[in-house]
Design a protein around this motif. Structure first.
Motif, short mmCIF file in Angstrom:
data_model
loop_
_atom_site.label_atom_id
_atom_site.label_comp_id
_atom_site.label_asym_id
_atom_site.label_seq_id
_atom_site.Cartn_x
_atom_site.Cartn_y
_atom_site.Cartn_z
N PRO A 123 0.45 -1.68 0.07
CA PRO A 123 -0.37 -0.01 0.04
C PRO A 123 0.63 0.89 -0.36
N ASP A 124 0.46 2.10 -0.56
CA ASP A 124 0.95 3.55 -0.91
C ASP A 124 0.47 4.31 0.32
N GLY A 125 0.94 5.96 0.49
CA GLY A 125 0.38 7.13 1.88
C GLY A 125 -0.82 6.89 0.62
N GLN A 126 -1.46 7.06 -0.08
CA GLN A 126 -3.36 7.12 -0.15
C GLN A 126 -3.97 6.17 0.00
N SER A 127 -3.67 4.98 -0.26
CA SER A 127 -4.38 3.76 0.01
C SER A 127 -3.92 3.75 2.14
N LEU A 128 -3.45 4.36 2.37
CA LEU A 128 -3.32 4.31 3.46
C LEU A 128 -4.31 5.63 4.49
N VAL A 129 -4.41 5.96 3.60
CA VAL A 129 -5.03 7.48 4.32
C VAL A 129 -6.34 7.20 4.64
N SER A 130 -7.35 6.34 2.73
CA SER A 130 -8.41 6.24 3.65
C SER A 130 -8.73 5.02 4.05
N VAL A 131 -7.71 4.02 4.42
CA VAL A 131 -8.18 2.72 5.26
C VAL A 131 -8.17 3.57 6.78
N LEU A 132 -7.15 4.55 6.91
CA LEU A 132 -7.05 5.40 8.46
C LEU A 132 -8.29 5.85 8.37
N LYS A 133 -9.26 6.66 7.35
CA LYS A 133 -10.46 6.99 7.54
C LYS A 133 -11.94 6.25 7.65
N ALA A 134 -11.62 4.59 7.34
CA ALA A 134 -12.79 3.70 7.32
C ALA A 134 -12.53 3.73 9.49
N CYS A 135 -11.53 3.33 9.56
CA CYS A 135 -11.20 2.75 10.70
C CYS A 135 -11.58 3.81 11.68
N THR A 136 -11.86 5.77 11.67
CA THR A 136 -12.41 6.96 12.06
C THR A 136 -13.96 6.31 11.90
N ASN A 137 -14.20 6.73 11.11
CA ASN A 137 -15.41 5.97 10.84
C ASN A 137 -16.18 4.79 11.56
N LEU A 138 -15.61 3.66 11.79
CA LEU A 138 -16.22 2.31 12.26
C LEU A 138 -16.33 2.68 13.53
N ARG A 139 -14.71 3.09 14.20
CA ARG A 139 -14.22 3.64 15.73
C ARG A 139 -13.77 2.39 15.38
N ASP A 140 -13.32 1.97 14.83
CA ASP A 140 -12.24 0.79 15.33
C ASP A 140 -10.84 1.03 15.21
N LEU A 141 -10.13 1.39 16.36
CA LEU A 141 -8.87 1.55 17.00
C LEU A 141 -8.02 0.53 16.83
N THR A 142 -8.17 -0.84 17.16
CA THR A 142 -7.28 -1.75 17.14
C THR A 142 -6.82 -1.79 15.40
N MET A 143 -7.88 -1.87 14.62
CA MET A 143 -7.39 -2.14 13.87
C MET A 143 -6.84 -0.62 12.92
N GLY A 144 -6.73 0.12 13.34
CA GLY A 144 -6.26 1.43 13.43
C GLY A 144 -4.64 2.24 13.87
N ARG A 145 -4.67 0.67 15.12
CA ARG A 145 -2.92 0.58 15.71
C ARG A 145 -2.37 -0.18 14.32
N MET A 146 -3.41 -1.35 13.74
CA MET A 146 -2.42 -2.07 12.52
C MET A 146 -2.05 -1.57 11.62
N VAL A 147 -2.72 -0.52 11.27
CA VAL A 147 -2.57 0.46 10.14
C VAL A 147 -1.54 1.36 10.44
N HIS A 148 -1.12 1.36 11.80
CA HIS A 148 -1.01 2.18 12.17
C HIS A 148 1.22 1.54 12.82
N GLY A 149 1.12 0.01 12.49
CA GLY A 149 1.80 -0.41 12.33
C GLY A 149 2.62 -1.16 11.36
N LEU A 150 1.53 -0.40 9.96
CA LEU A 150 2.05 -0.81 8.77
C LEU A 150 2.73 0.54 7.66
N VAL A 151 2.38 1.74 8.72
CA VAL A 151 2.74 2.16 8.42
C VAL A 151 3.99 2.57 8.81
N ILE A 152 4.40 2.64 9.68
CA ILE A 152 6.11 2.84 10.57
C ILE A 152 6.66 1.45 9.28
#
Length: 656
Positions: A159-188
């Motif tokens: 995934p690139d930055g654009q796809s990760l921004v969209s995924v983080l937006k999905a986590c925000t809409n769903l208030r899915d903190l667990t998935m958001g933290r996993m995506v954060h790990g992928l960002v790092i």
């Protein structure tokens, strides 16, 4: 032609084009691309169709621009025609063209976009990003996350930055903190932590998932910040009601080069409301005027709300009157502002003006109107407001129905309150808690306890608010044993850990019943993370005055004056207690201390209903100073004449 187009002289370019005898593909490309690049999309599409009629065969870059133009203009039918041409011309295999067509379909029809995506033989990271972003924008966050999992697992796409921004937006809409933290790990892992857009999306995701510590950590570690970064961090703290931290961040922002924009000012107004800072609210208003932000609806609504919450409702009303055509949000804000400032009649008058302006109220407007009627405590106005809610077909909404229950309860019409409660089709825990509180405030403690049992039979467990309402009912109803039993079983039977408010209510209940020793023991046994408030010590002090325990009252007085040195209630209670015990020196000393500290004494008042209208009488006010004071004075004298004391009887009250 190219020179004129790049220097933004399209008319001159057209003149040169018209003079050309032989027009090749380069000529047509210059004219089409020039118009599309300059934002005249309609003209660019017209030139494209004109070129096709002349037999021009566009290249890949022109096709991409044309498809983007169709997408921006919402020209879905024209986009379908271009798609058909692409298939016929054999250019469908080009990735850039495929992704452009996919982006167009994502904006118009997700089902067609998914069908097209599934038919693509090769999908690059742009294709996946477009589809994930489309699902998120279409409020299908689950589908977007599912597609993202396919992207990183089965298809081995990075995934690139654009796809990760969209995924983080999905986590925000769903208030899915667990998935958001996993995506954060992928960002790092992907080394995208320095991407400004990704960093801002992480801040927003953590803040809206109520993890402000992680949001602030991401913000602090960002090597580069823009206004969005500051505003995201500030909004996160404000939304999560961490106003002190937001204020500190605001000071840090002021030291930097970032200039406050509309979003920043809205957040500052939220902080001003919390701390009730009228001068700061005025300062923000000055900034709004200097930067010409007063036309921004969000800023104006926040400013009017801020003035109201800071008890400057006259300034709020002046701003409101300057608006040519206020929307329903502004009307609702103004109604709520007058109510908050203790002027419910003006709030009701604003609603009537709103009706005359033919502005249709929403559920929030009706709730604010009901709140105004509950503050006015006039039964006739309350019935009128209830009728409006019914006519607007809003009374069936659980929030409006609950507000009706609370309104009737505060007017003393408990039967009407229960009837409104029974008419709520889908009751939630807030509705049940409101009805329990209604019984409590009207002195029906047994009914409040019975309603809790009825609620549990319906499958709902009491929460912290419900249990507090029950304890308050027991306190005012004198049900000490029932209150103690309920308090001791809160954790085991209801899963509610007693908070500071519950302990304060228990102290009040015990103090009213004269159990002063048990009340002080309860205060001393409170958990280490909880400290008795001034209200708890005030309840104890009031009981000490009633039961003549000046020794314990003196200790309670010192605690109250330490916690609330500018509140007149503590000084008055202490002075009254000392006077009742014959300690005149201490009584006068307490009053002198209040005067030395500049404490403003707030007089008590009584509220009585005369001909369905509430009349307020302030302590010490002369009867002649009130419009109906003489009538009330005559009634009071008649009551006094009907009361007699008989020897051998404590008191006989006879009203003939």
């Amino acid at each position: 032609m190219d020179f004129y187009m790049k220097w933004r002289f399209p008319d001159s370019a057209v003149a040169v084009f018209d003079d050309c005898i032989c027009r090749d593909s380069v000529s047509w490309n210059i004219m089409i691309q020039g118009h599309l690049d300059h934002g005249t999309l309609g003209e660019g599409l017209w030139w494209f169709y004109k070129a096709r009629v002349a037999g021009f065969e566009p290249n890949n870059s022109i096709l991409v621009l044309v498809i983007q133009a169709c997408r921006c203009l919402g020209a879905y039918y024209e986009g379908l025609q271009v798609h058909g041409y692409i298939i016929r011309s054999g250019l469908w295999a080009v990735h850039s063209v495929q992704n452009s067509v996919l982006s167009m379909y994502v904006d118009a029809d997700m089902e067609c976009a998914r069908k097209l995506f599934d038919e693509m033989c090769e999908r690059d990271v742009i294709s996946w990003s477009v589809m994930i972003g489309g699902y998120v924008q279409s409020a299908e966050a689950f589908s977007g996350l599912r597609l993202f999992r396919q992207m990183v697992s089965g298809f081995k796409n990075e995934p690139d930055g654009q796809s990760l921004v969209s995924v983080l937006k999905a986590c925000t809409n769903l208030r899915d903190l667990t998935m958001g933290r996993m995506v954060h790990g992928l960002v790092i892992y992907r080394g995208l932590g320095c991407d400004l857009f990704v960093g801002n999306s992480l801040i927003d995701m953590y803040a809206k998932c109520k993890d402000t510590d992680s949001a602030f950590k991401v913000f602090s570690e960002m090597p580069q910040k823009n206004k969005v970064s500051w505003n995201s961090a500030l909004s996160g703290l404000v939304v999560n009601e961490k106003y002190s931290e937001a204020l500190s961040l605001l000071y840090s922002m002021g030291k930097g080069v970032n200039e406050a924009d509309e979003i920043t000012l809205v957040n500052i107004l939220q902080i001003c409301k919390c701390f009730v800072h009228p001068m700061e609210c005025k300062s923000v208003h000055c900034v709004i005027l200097r930067r010409a932000f007063e036309s921004n609806e969000l800023v104006l609504n926040s400013l009017i709300d801020g003035y109201s919450k800071c008890h400057l409702v006259e300034l709020a009303w002046k701003l409101f009157n300057d608006v040519k055509k206020p929307d329903v949000v502004l009307w609702s804000t103004m109604i709520a502002g007058f109510t908050l400032c203790g002027r419910p009649r003006e709030a009701i008058a604003v609603f009537q003006e709103m009706n005359q302006a033919q502005e249709k109220p929403n559920a929030i407007t009706i709730i604010n109107l009901l709140e105004a009627c509950s503050v006015a405590t006039e039964l006739s106005s309350s019935k009128w407001a209830h009728g409006i809610a019914i006519r607007r077909c809003l009374a069936e909404e659980v929030a409006v129905g609950t507000a009706v229950v609370d309104m009737y309860a505060k007017c003393g019409a408990i039967e009407a309150s229960r009837k409104a409660f029974d008419q709520i089709s889908r009751k939630n825990i807030v509705s049940w808690s409101a009805m329990v509180a209604a019984y409590g405030m009207n002195g029906l403690a047994h009914e409040a306890l019975a309603l809790v049992a009825e609620m549990k039979l319906g499958g709902l467990q009491p929460n912290a608010v419900t249990t507090l309402s029950v304890l308050s009912a027991c306190s005012h109803g004198g049900l000490v044993e029932e209150g103690l039993s309920f308090f001791n079983s809160m954790v085991q039977d209801h899963g509610v850990e007693p908070a500071l408010e519950h302990y304060s209510c228990m102290v009040d209940m015990l103090a009213r019943a004269g159990e002063l020793d048990i009340a002080i023991d309860l205060i001393n046994q409170m958990p280490d993370n909880l400290k008795a408030t001034a209200s708890a010590w005030g309840a104890l002090l009031s009981a000490c005055r009633s039961y003549g325990n000046t020794e314990l009252g003196a200790g309670a007085t010192s605690r109250i004056l330490e916690l609330e040195p500018q509140n007149s209630a503590g000084y008055l209670l202490a002075s009254s207690m000392y006077a009742a015990g014959g300690l005149w020196v201490e009584s006068s000393g307490t009053r002198r201390l209040a005067k030395e500290r500049g404490v403003k004494v707030v007089a008590g008042n009584s509220l009585v209903h005369v001909d369905n209208k509430a009349c307020k009488f302030i302590a010490g006010e002369k009867a002649q100073s009130h419009p109906r004071g003489s009538e009330v004075n005559i009634i009071v004298k008649q009551i006094h004449n009907c009361m007699r004391f008989d020897e051998g009887n404590d008191f006989l009250g006879i009203f003939e």
